[in-house]
Design a protein around this motif. Structure first.
Motif, short mmCIF file in Angstrom:
data_model
loop_
_atom_site.label_atom_id
_atom_site.label_comp_id
_atom_site.label_asym_id
_atom_site.label_seq_id
_atom_site.Cartn_x
_atom_site.Cartn_y
_atom_site.Cartn_z
N PRO A 118 0.83 -1.21 0.00
CA PRO A 118 0.00 0.00 0.00
C PRO A 118 0.86 1.26 0.00
CG PRO A 118 -0.01 -1.07 2.15
CD PRO A 118 0.68 -2.00 1.23
N ALA A 119 0.41 2.26 -0.73
CA ALA A 119 1.10 3.54 -0.80
C ALA A 119 0.57 4.49 0.28
CB ALA A 119 0.93 4.16 -2.18
N ARG A 120 1.38 5.45 0.60
CA ARG A 120 0.98 6.45 1.60
C ARG A 120 0.24 7.59 0.91
NH1 ARG A 120 6.60 7.01 5.14
NH2 ARG A 120 6.69 4.80 5.81
N VAL A 121 -1.01 7.76 1.26
CA VAL A 121 -1.84 8.83 0.71
C VAL A 121 -2.57 9.52 1.86
CG1 VAL A 121 -2.12 7.73 -1.53
CG2 VAL A 121 -3.74 7.22 0.31
N LEU A 122 -3.11 10.67 1.57
CA LEU A 122 -3.87 11.44 2.56
C LEU A 122 -5.30 11.60 2.09
CD1 LEU A 122 -1.29 14.29 3.38
CD2 LEU A 122 -1.74 12.19 4.68
N PRO A 123 -6.21 11.87 3.01
CA PRO A 123 -7.59 12.15 2.57
C PRO A 123 -7.64 13.38 1.66
CG PRO A 123 -7.49 11.74 4.94
CD PRO A 123 -6.08 11.85 4.48
N GLY A 124 -8.62 13.42 0.83
CA GLY A 124 -8.75 14.52 -0.11
C GLY A 124 -8.94 15.87 0.58
N ALA A 125 -9.45 15.87 1.80
CA ALA A 125 -9.66 17.16 2.51
C ALA A 125 -8.34 17.88 2.73
CB ALA A 125 -10.35 16.89 3.84
N ALA A 126 -7.25 17.12 2.91
CA ALA A 126 -5.95 17.78 3.11
C ALA A 126 -5.53 18.54 1.86
CB ALA A 126 -4.90 16.72 3.48
N GLY A 127 -5.73 17.96 0.71
CA GLY A 127 -5.40 18.66 -0.54
C GLY A 127 -6.27 19.88 -0.76
N VAL A 128 -7.56 19.75 -0.45
CA VAL A 128 -8.47 20.90 -0.62
C VAL A 128 -8.08 22.03 0.32
CG1 VAL A 128 -10.86 21.66 -0.40
CG2 VAL A 128 -10.34 19.44 -1.42
N ALA A 129 -7.73 21.68 1.55
CA ALA A 129 -7.32 22.71 2.51
C ALA A 129 -6.05 23.40 2.06
CB ALA A 129 -7.14 22.08 3.89
N ALA A 130 -5.07 22.61 1.54
CA ALA A 130 -3.83 23.22 1.06
C ALA A 130 -4.10 24.14 -0.13
CB ALA A 130 -2.83 22.14 0.68
N GLY A 144 -3.14 19.94 -7.08
CA GLY A 144 -2.61 19.02 -8.09
C GLY A 144 -2.52 17.57 -7.61
N GLY A 145 -2.55 17.33 -6.31
CA GLY A 145 -2.47 15.97 -5.80
C GLY A 145 -3.81 15.30 -5.57
N LEU A 146 -4.90 16.01 -5.87
CA LEU A 146 -6.22 15.40 -5.66
C LEU A 146 -6.48 14.30 -6.69
CD1 LEU A 146 -8.39 18.57 -4.90
CD2 LEU A 146 -7.50 16.87 -3.28
N ALA A 147 -7.01 13.18 -6.25
CA ALA A 147 -7.32 12.05 -7.13
C ALA A 147 -8.58 11.37 -6.62
CB ALA A 147 -6.17 11.04 -7.16
N ARG A 148 -9.28 10.72 -7.54
CA ARG A 148 -10.53 10.04 -7.19
C ARG A 148 -10.34 8.53 -7.36
NH1 ARG A 148 -15.27 8.70 -10.19
NH2 ARG A 148 -14.26 9.61 -12.03
N GLY A 149 -10.38 7.85 -6.24
CA GLY A 149 -10.26 6.39 -6.28
C GLY A 149 -11.61 5.74 -6.53
N ARG A 150 -11.64 4.78 -7.46
CA ARG A 150 -12.89 4.10 -7.82
C ARG A 150 -12.82 2.63 -7.48
NH1 ARG A 150 -14.36 5.19 -13.89
NH2 ARG A 150 -12.18 4.54 -14.16
N THR A 151 -13.97 2.06 -7.20
CA THR A 151 -14.03 0.63 -6.90
C THR A 151 -13.66 -0.19 -8.14
OG1 THR A 151 -15.80 1.05 -5.30
CG2 THR A 151 -15.51 -1.21 -6.07
N VAL A 171 -2.40 2.25 -4.62
CA VAL A 171 -3.55 2.84 -3.93
C VAL A 171 -4.79 2.09 -4.38
CG1 VAL A 171 -4.88 4.93 -3.55
CG2 VAL A 171 -2.41 5.07 -3.89
N ARG A 172 -5.45 1.40 -3.45
CA ARG A 172 -6.71 0.70 -3.72
C ARG A 172 -7.89 1.36 -3.01
NH1 ARG A 172 -6.77 -4.80 -5.64
NH2 ARG A 172 -4.68 -5.53 -6.23
N ARG A 173 -7.67 2.46 -2.34
CA ARG A 173 -8.73 3.13 -1.61
C ARG A 173 -9.66 3.84 -2.59
NH1 ARG A 173 -5.80 6.64 2.95
NH2 ARG A 173 -7.96 7.33 3.17
N THR A 174 -10.88 4.10 -2.14
CA THR A 174 -11.88 4.78 -2.97
C THR A 174 -12.20 6.14 -2.37
OG1 THR A 174 -13.67 3.69 -1.74
CG2 THR A 174 -12.86 2.58 -3.72
N GLY A 175 -12.81 6.98 -3.19
CA GLY A 175 -13.18 8.32 -2.74
C GLY A 175 -12.13 9.34 -3.13
N LEU A 176 -12.25 10.54 -2.56
CA LEU A 176 -11.33 11.63 -2.86
C LEU A 176 -10.08 11.47 -2.02
CD1 LEU A 176 -10.99 14.26 -4.49
CD2 LEU A 176 -11.93 15.50 -2.51
N LEU A 177 -8.93 11.45 -2.68
CA LEU A 177 -7.65 11.21 -2.03
C LEU A 177 -6.67 12.29 -2.45
CD1 LEU A 177 -7.36 7.38 -2.77
CD2 LEU A 177 -8.24 8.42 -0.68
#
Length: 370
Positions: A86-98, A154-161, A177-183
């Motif tokens: 697994p890769a290290r990623v953050l929730p999408g809220a962190a990117g939006v806040a930045a 620029g780091g926002l990504a959308r993970g899909r099932t 990254v296998r997680r879903t949602g905004l990352l």
């Protein structure tokens, strides 16, 4: 009539049986080179435990053990260190806040430099400020705020099932990254999308051969999925092309029987193909569940000849069936006539009756057949 008497010379003693060269009477064969040796050979060295089956005094050459079976061909293998993690990623809220912080920093720097439009100043309810102008400090603030905003957005990504991201930095694998949602994913990393859903692939007609070496064209249905995204994406150039080539190699090595053959078995052929393809494709992280031939036909160059052969076989089978039915009918008719006493027949009359009935029944069956 004279009588001849044989005398034994004085220097010779009584006759004795000749001494046997080999004392064991169970000898069945003697090596020729042992009977004509001029010089004594050196004493043989004791054989290693690998010698088996030698019998003392029989003259039989020792039999050596058969060499060990040749090892099977090595399996294909990619870099052992290339394993999905697994890769290290953050929730999408962190990117939006930045990103919002970067945008706010740019607005504040513009107000500080005094170049913010009055409408924006009034909308944001900022105090009136004449501005210090665009100096080095303001440009540095612009650079920092812009970098923060671009890095966050620029780091926002959308993970899909059913999909995954394979990340690498300057050619080095950094995780999946296998997680879903905004990352939020580091924008400096290169992203490769991988489809990890269960997939069906219907192949084009592939060359194959039956047990007799006859050329065939086979269409296969393959059920598979990507199990290890790192090996499937980075281990080969294109894992779908690799899978197709594995299926072609399996058809080249495993005979495929046609539906009309006696040994035809869809399950046995499918299991053999599945084992072969799963072993070859497992090295790059693909999981193969089933490889089933769904259409088997002869190659165009041999199809007309095999069609004529099949028609001839069906015709011969039909003739044999008709002849058996006619013979049974004639036998039953003659037996009933004689058992009930309706007719009394000698051998000549019986043969004539059998001949007439056979001709009549064959003519009747010929008219009924299409």
């Amino acid at each position: 009539m004279s009588t001849t008497t044989s005398h034994t010379p004085e220097h010779e003693g009584p006759s004795r049986p000749p001494t046997r060269l080999i004392q064991n009477e169970a000898t069945t064969e003697i090596p020729v080179h042992l009977l004509f040796r001029d010089e004594p050979e050196p004493r043989p060295v004791p054989l290693a435990p690998a010698v088996v089956g030698s019998r003392t005094g029989t003259g039989e050459q020792p039999r050596l053990r058969r060499p060990a079976a040749v090892k099977s061909r090595p399996m294909a293998e990619v870099d052992p260190a290339l394993v999905e993690r697994p890769a290290r990623v953050l929730p999408g809220a962190a990117g939006v806040a930045a990103g919002l912080c970067g945008a706010a920093g740019c607005v504040a720097t513009s107000w500080w430099a005094g170049i913010l439009p009055p409408l924006v100043t009034e909308a944001l309810r900022l105090p009136a400020y004449s501005g210090a102008g665009l100096g080095p400090a303001q440009w540095a603030a612009y650079a920092g705020a812009g970098a923060l905003g671009l890095f966050g957005l620029g780091g926002l990504a959308r993970g899909r099932t059913g999909h995954a991201w394979v990340l690498d930095l300057f050619g080095r694998y950094r995780g999946t990254v296998r997680r879903t949602g905004l990352l939020w994913v580091n924008p400096l990393l290169l992203r490769r999308r991988a489809d990890v859903r269960l997939r069906h692939w219907r192949s084009e007609p592939m060359p194959a051969a039956d047990g007799n070496g006859m050329a065939l064209r086979v269409v296969a249905l393959v059920v598979w999925r990507v199990r290890d995204t790192a090996r499937a994406t980075l281990g080969v150039e294109d894992h779908e092309t690799y899978l197709r080539e594995c299926v072609e190699a399996a058809f080249a090595r495993i005979p495929v029987e046609t539906p009309g053959s006696v040994r035809f078995s869809v399950e046995a052929t499918g299991e053999a193909l599945t084992r072969r393809v799963a072993r070859d494709a497992g090295a790059i992280g693909l999981e193969v569940y089933s490889v089933q031939p769904v259409r088997v036909e002869y190659a165009p160059e041999v199809a007309p000849a095999m069609h004529r052969r099949r028609i001839a076989a069906l015709d011969a089978q039909h003739r044999a069936t008709v002849l058996t039915s006619v013979v049974d009918s004639v036998e039953d008719t003659v037996t009933r006539l004689t058992m009930r006493g309706l007719v009394e027949l000698d051998d000549y009359e019986r043969k004539a009756l059998v001949k007439d009935l056979t001709v009549a029944f064959c003519a009747g069956r010929g008219e009924q057949s299409p």
